[in-house]
Scaffold this active site. Sequence first.
Site, short mmCIF file in Angstrom:
data_model
loop_
_atom_site.label_atom_id
_atom_site.label_comp_id
_atom_site.label_asym_id
_atom_site.label_seq_id
_atom_site.Cartn_x
_atom_site.Cartn_y
_atom_site.Cartn_z
N ASP A 1 0.85 -1.18 0.00
CA ASP A 1 0.00 0.00 0.00
C ASP A 1 0.89 1.24 0.00
O ASP A 1 2.12 1.12 -0.07
CB ASP A 1 -0.93 0.00 1.23
CG ASP A 1 -0.18 0.20 2.55
OD1 ASP A 1 1.06 0.28 2.54
OD2 ASP A 1 -0.84 0.28 3.60
N ASP B 1 1.38 4.81 2.34
CA ASP B 1 0.97 5.42 3.61
C ASP B 1 1.40 6.88 3.66
O ASP B 1 2.54 7.21 3.32
CB ASP B 1 1.63 4.68 4.79
CG ASP B 1 1.45 3.16 4.72
OD1 ASP B 1 0.36 2.69 5.08
OD2 ASP B 1 2.39 2.47 4.30
N ASP C 1 -3.29 4.40 2.84
CA ASP C 1 -3.63 4.76 4.22
C ASP C 1 -3.26 6.22 4.46
O ASP C 1 -2.15 6.64 4.15
CB ASP C 1 -2.84 3.90 5.22
CG ASP C 1 -3.33 2.46 5.28
OD1 ASP C 1 -4.48 2.21 4.86
OD2 ASP C 1 -2.56 1.59 5.73
P1 8DG Z 1 4.24 -2.40 3.00
O1 8DG Z 1 3.00 -1.58 3.01
O2 8DG Z 1 5.29 -1.86 2.10
O3 8DG Z 1 3.96 -3.84 2.75
O4 8DG Z 1 4.89 -2.34 4.48
P2 8DG Z 1 4.68 -1.24 5.58
O5 8DG Z 1 4.40 0.10 4.96
O6 8DG Z 1 5.82 -1.33 6.51
O7 8DG Z 1 3.42 -1.78 6.37
P3 8DG Z 1 1.99 -1.12 6.70
O8 8DG Z 1 1.09 -2.26 7.02
O9 8DG Z 1 1.54 -0.22 5.61
O10 8DG Z 1 2.21 -0.31 8.06
C1 8DG Z 1 2.99 0.85 8.15
C2 8DG Z 1 3.27 1.19 9.60
O11 8DG Z 1 2.15 1.76 10.26
C3 8DG Z 1 3.66 -0.03 10.42
O12 8DG Z 1 4.88 0.22 11.05
C4 8DG Z 1 2.60 -0.15 11.47
C5 8DG Z 1 2.13 1.29 11.60
N1 8DG Z 1 0.82 1.45 12.26
C6 8DG Z 1 0.60 2.21 13.40
N2 8DG Z 1 -0.68 2.13 13.78
C7 8DG Z 1 -1.30 1.36 12.89
C8 8DG Z 1 -2.62 0.97 12.79
O13 8DG Z 1 -3.48 1.33 13.59
N3 8DG Z 1 -2.90 0.18 11.73
C9 8DG Z 1 -1.92 -0.17 10.83
N4 8DG Z 1 -2.27 -0.94 9.82
N5 8DG Z 1 -0.66 0.19 10.92
C10 8DG Z 1 -0.34 0.95 11.93
O14 8DG Z 1 1.46 2.85 13.94
MN MN Z 2 2.64 0.41 3.83
MN MN Z 3 -0.48 0.77 5.60
#
Ligand code: 8DG
Ligand code: MN
Ligand code: MN
Length: 370
Positions: free
Chosen positions: A204, A206, A294
Site C-alpha cells: 500500500d 501510507d 492509508d
Molecule cells: P508495506 O506496506 O510496504 O507492505 O509495508 P509497511 O508500509 O511497513 O506496512 P503497513 O502495514 O503499511 O504499516 C505501516 C506502519 O504503520 C507499520 O509500522 C505499522 C504502523 N501502524 C501504526 N498504527 C497502525 C494501525 O493502527 N494500523 C496499521 N495498519 N498500521 C499501523 O502505527
Molecule cells: Mn505500507
Molecule cells: Mn499501511
Amino acid sequence: QKPGLELAVVSVPSYACQRHTPLLHHNITLTDALSILAENAELGENEGRGVAFRRAAALLKSLPQEVRGAEQLRGLPCLGEHSLRVIKEVLEDGVSHEVETTTHSEQFKAMKALTGIFGVGAKTADRWFKEGIHTPSDLQRSGHTLNRAQRAGLQYYDELNLPVTKSEAVAIGQIVERAVHAVLPGAEITLIGGFRRGKQTGHDVDFLITHPDEGREEGLMPKVVSWLEAQGFLLYQKTTGNSYLESKEGPARPASNMDRFERCFSIFRLSTDNEGREIQTGNGPRSWRAVRVDLVVSPYSQFPFALLGWTGSKLFERELRRWAVHEKAMTLSSHALYDRKRTLYLRASSEEEIFAHLGLEYIPPCDRNA
Ligand code: 8DG
Ligand code: MN
Ligand code: MN
C-alpha cells in the site's frame, strides 16, 4: 581457514531498535525460511511464536555478512531453539523440512489467499477455511454476506495483490497533496511506511498529514475524502475520527499498537496511462488500477511520534516499545512518550529527540527494515 569466529566476536545488541537493519542484506535464504514460519504462526493466531521467528529473522538481516555455518551464530541473541534448528537445516540441506511442509499445506495456502483479501483477518479466514472455502473464488460462490471492505477487497483482489511501485506511490502522493492543499493550504504531507524506509515496492502507500498551526488539522480527513471522492479518485474509503485524549488515556499502555489518530483506509483509482500499462481484468483491459492507500492526520505536537510510529517496520516498532517499557520504564506510542519514573510526558520535535530520550542511537528510516 573457516571464517569461524568473525561473526561471534562482534557483539550484536538484542533489541532490533539498537541495530541498523538495511533493506538489502546477506541472509535472504535464511530470513525467507523464518518469515514463512512467522507468517504461519501469525495466521494461526500464535502471536508469541510469530514474534520469536520475526526476531530471529531480524537478527540475521542486521548481520554484516552471509552466515555459512552454524558455528558462526555462537553468542548471538534472538535465536531461539526452534529458529536455530531451522537455520541449521537450511545451512546444511538448503531447505527446511518444516518450511517445505508449511508452504505446501492446504491450510497455509488457503489462509494466505483469504487474508490476502482486504478486510479479511485471520479469524474470519480460519472460519471460512473450516467451511471448505479455500480461495477468493470459493468465497465468491459461497454466498456469504460480506462487509463493504471485504466486497471491495474481493472485487479488486488481483490488483491489490500486485505490488505498488515507487512511481505509483509518487503519483498517489501528488493526488493526495492536491486534495489536502485544496482544503487546507499549508498542510504538510509525508510519505511514511515501507516507502519511507527505502522500499521500491509496497502492499500500500501510507501518508501522514499535519499542519504547523496546531488545531488546524482537526476534522481535516472528511474534507480531504470529499474532495477525492468528487474527483473520482476513491473506489473505497473508511474514515475514523480522532479518539485520542491524553487526559483520558493516561500513561497506561494501550492494548494494541492501534493508535487513535484521525485516519482513512482507502482504495484509490489510479490512472496507469502515464506508465503505458494496462490492467487485465475479467472484463478486458483497462487503463487504471486499484491501490491501497492509508492516510493519517496528526496534530503538529505529536508529529514526530506519529512519524516514528508509522514508518515501521512493524517489528522495529514493537521492539522500540519493548525497549521503552523494559529498559527505560517508559511508554511509547504514536502519540507520546511517557516517563513512568518521573511521571511526565517527554516532548520531542524530531525523531532524533525521541531516540535520545530513549537512550538509543538514532537509526535512520532506511535502517529500520527489521
Ligand atoms: P508495506 O506496506 O510496504 O507492505 O509495508 P509497511 O508500509 O511497513 O506496512 P503497513 O502495514 O503499511 O504499516 C505501516 C506502519 O504503520 C507499520 O509500522 C505499522 C504502523 N501502524 C501504526 N498504527 C497502525 C494501525 O493502527 N494500523 C496499521 N495498519 N498500521 C499501523 O502505527
Ligand atoms: Mn505500507
Ligand atoms: Mn499501511
